[in-house]
Design an enzyme around this catalytic site. Sequence first.
Site, short mmCIF file in Angstrom:
data_model
loop_
_atom_site.label_atom_id
_atom_site.label_comp_id
_atom_site.label_asym_id
_atom_site.label_seq_id
_atom_site.Cartn_x
_atom_site.Cartn_y
_atom_site.Cartn_z
N GLU A 1 0.83 -1.20 0.00
CA GLU A 1 0.00 0.00 0.00
C GLU A 1 0.87 1.26 0.00
O GLU A 1 1.84 1.35 0.76
CB GLU A 1 -0.90 -0.03 1.24
CG GLU A 1 -1.88 1.10 1.37
CD GLU A 1 -2.77 0.95 2.59
OE1 GLU A 1 -3.78 1.67 2.68
OE2 GLU A 1 -2.46 0.11 3.48
N LYS B 1 -9.35 3.20 -2.22
CA LYS B 1 -9.67 2.45 -1.00
C LYS B 1 -11.03 2.88 -0.47
O LYS B 1 -11.34 4.07 -0.39
CB LYS B 1 -8.58 2.70 0.05
CG LYS B 1 -8.62 1.77 1.25
CD LYS B 1 -7.38 1.97 2.12
CE LYS B 1 -7.35 1.04 3.30
NZ LYS B 1 -6.12 1.22 4.13
N CYS C 1 -5.67 -3.46 2.17
CA CYS C 1 -5.38 -3.52 3.61
C CYS C 1 -6.62 -3.67 4.47
O CYS C 1 -7.20 -4.74 4.59
CB CYS C 1 -4.56 -2.29 4.01
SG CYS C 1 -3.72 -2.49 5.61
N SER D 1 22.71 -0.27 32.94
CA SER D 1 22.69 -0.31 34.41
C SER D 1 22.96 -1.70 34.97
O SER D 1 23.23 -1.84 36.16
CB SER D 1 21.34 0.17 34.93
OG SER D 1 20.32 -0.77 34.60
#
Length: 733
Positions: free
Chosen positions: A44, A113, A174, A356
């Site tokens: 897309e 779309k 999509c 750390s």
Amino acid sequence: MRLLKTATCNLNQWAMDFDCNLKNIKESIAEAKEAGAVIRLGPELEITGYGCEDHFLELDTVNHAWECLKELLVGDWTDGILCSFGMPVIKGSERYNCQILCMNRKIIMIRPKMWLANDGNYRELRWFTAWKQRDQLVNFQLPKEISEALSQDSVPFGYGYIQFLDTAVSAEICEELFAPTPPHAELALNGVEVFMNASGSHHQLRKLDIRLRAFIGATHTRGGVYMYSNHQGCDGGRLYYDGCASVVVNGDLVAQGSQFSLKDVEVVIAQIDLEAVASLRGSISSFQEQASCKTRVPFVEARYNLCQSFNLKMCLSSPLKIKYHSPEEEIAFGPGCWLWDYLRRSGASGFLLPLSGGADSSSVAAIVGCMCQLVVKEIANGDEQVKADAIRIGQYKDGQYPTDSREFAKRIFYTVFMGSENSSEATKSRAKVLADEIGAWHLDVSIDGVISALLSLFQTVTGKRPQYKVDGGSNSENLGLQNIQARIRMVLAFMFASLLPWVHNKPGFYLVLGSSNVDEALRGYLTKYDCSSADINPIGSISKQDLRTFLRWAATHLGYASLAEIEAAPPTAELEPIRSDYSQLDEVDMGMTYEELSVYGRLRKIFRCGPMSMFKNLCYRWGAKLTPQEVADKVKHFFKYYSINRHKMTVLTPSYHAESYSPEDNRFDLRQFLYNARWPYQFRKIDDLVRELDGDRVHLGESSELDKLRDASQGGGGMGVVAAGSGNPNVGL
């Protein structure tokens, strides 16, 4: 037989880098043609990149997309192959997210779309309009330069499909796959056999199965070939698009690309007999009946054949077992690939991490180590782009390149242990051992002198010197002293990142990596502008529980054995003095466990619970061990500190998105940052309900349902999720 060879792909596009994107598109077409494919599907918005966001509002973005499409069409790229390209298109006054279907140097149709992604990380309605006309194709006048170059004035525009001489093909974009009534259902009844889904789908832990089930379900009961293409990589933001280009035939996966990769282009080929689709559809009575009274979908005729007849030289693709990564592998490979893309595209020379010796910063270090291993492996596999990037970033000369991940890490990765009088020898040792295992350039720095200088300045100005709580100081003094240490570490980290390359005669700068996890962000258990403030954070939306599981996995599978000891150590910030009768622990400081935090986070975000709804849910889920009053106290405690600390989310370091309950304020979790932390109305309603529940028990003179649940589960171990019959509070959430 009607034999069809298809190609779909994973492309590592970069938003707004048209040169990069066009190069990848051309390479994918060349590979598809070389394999003999007659359909090539890209992701897309592949020409612009998916993550352009407000750049989509600029006319330049649309114009440049047309220029790139013109370059593809005037050359021989589409000769003999149907190509689907994703780009924005303006029609009249509206801007649409479109797939441009092209073949033989012509545009056959433009498919806008219809259902836009507009939740979570997605804001497509901000930039695009959904196409709403389903009953007809309309005429679209091509831009003048395109029209002249192609000798083509206009093309059909809208919802429909292409009818070739031997099959029918359509696009599904999509989000449309996941709509309540997806287009492929109606298109299948109209005879469409091949569905092309161009997607821009991001990685999220444990999400891939949902996506693959959707492909399989689309063709399992109605037949068809479902092609899926996706972006893969970091295209300029917090998301990692996780590829997995696939082809499914009649509910069976026959081709699957990688989910995580450093490659810029990956083409997935499938060889299919379309008669299998026709045969399945002809055998399903309900499909035949519904097809006989279908709603007609408009189509465009294309006078080309796509299929071959029976040919023994063309082997058909067989069903495959779906490949899934474990969550631990997802944490290693997803953020690792995202870091590599960010590093190579940012112009930086490497990473610097305040290490750390605790679980979070060690997880980040392990992910960087994994990234180095992936780079060396991909170079060994012959990827010239990865090799070129690694040579440039690592400053290799005279034809040399990375062949050992530890040697490569030494060139691009600094770790710094910034200890104070409150740091233990154990964490100091763990940090050094882990850095050595990875190969990082490690520094051990004491920050006590800087802290003392600041406190002396404060004493000179105010006449007072704060004390820790264990030494008789107030809560304000105690918190202030912890914040000084934390913020000094941030300042020193950025100083080292900018100057250490200069010290070692290296060009450029280093990116500072953050290491706060999603649960600490949700609770606000971090100092604003401490080492959680960095350039980027690969674990910022990963839970503490998942990170601890990852550490155990990485100790074995990445070869960093010290991670097992780091994971077993109790989490501590080491910002207060260690005494024989006192040692600072994270979960004690927070007033809740990391396990509880994950439950709160999922209820708050995924299930959209406010205080009252969360209380009711947890009465059922934790009722086997806790009274309503105890549940109420926990819910109030969480919401109090969540709301007090919400302002910290506004400056949270950009983090890799991996978890659906992330509190990240910039894109994903949009809420106010100034709350009435007392929640007077909501907490009063909870108190009223607690009294009502307590009164019911007294009035009845017998156990309530919650008491019965508690009695039934005594000895069950921990706060269980009652409805799911499990001792794990995450089950069912």
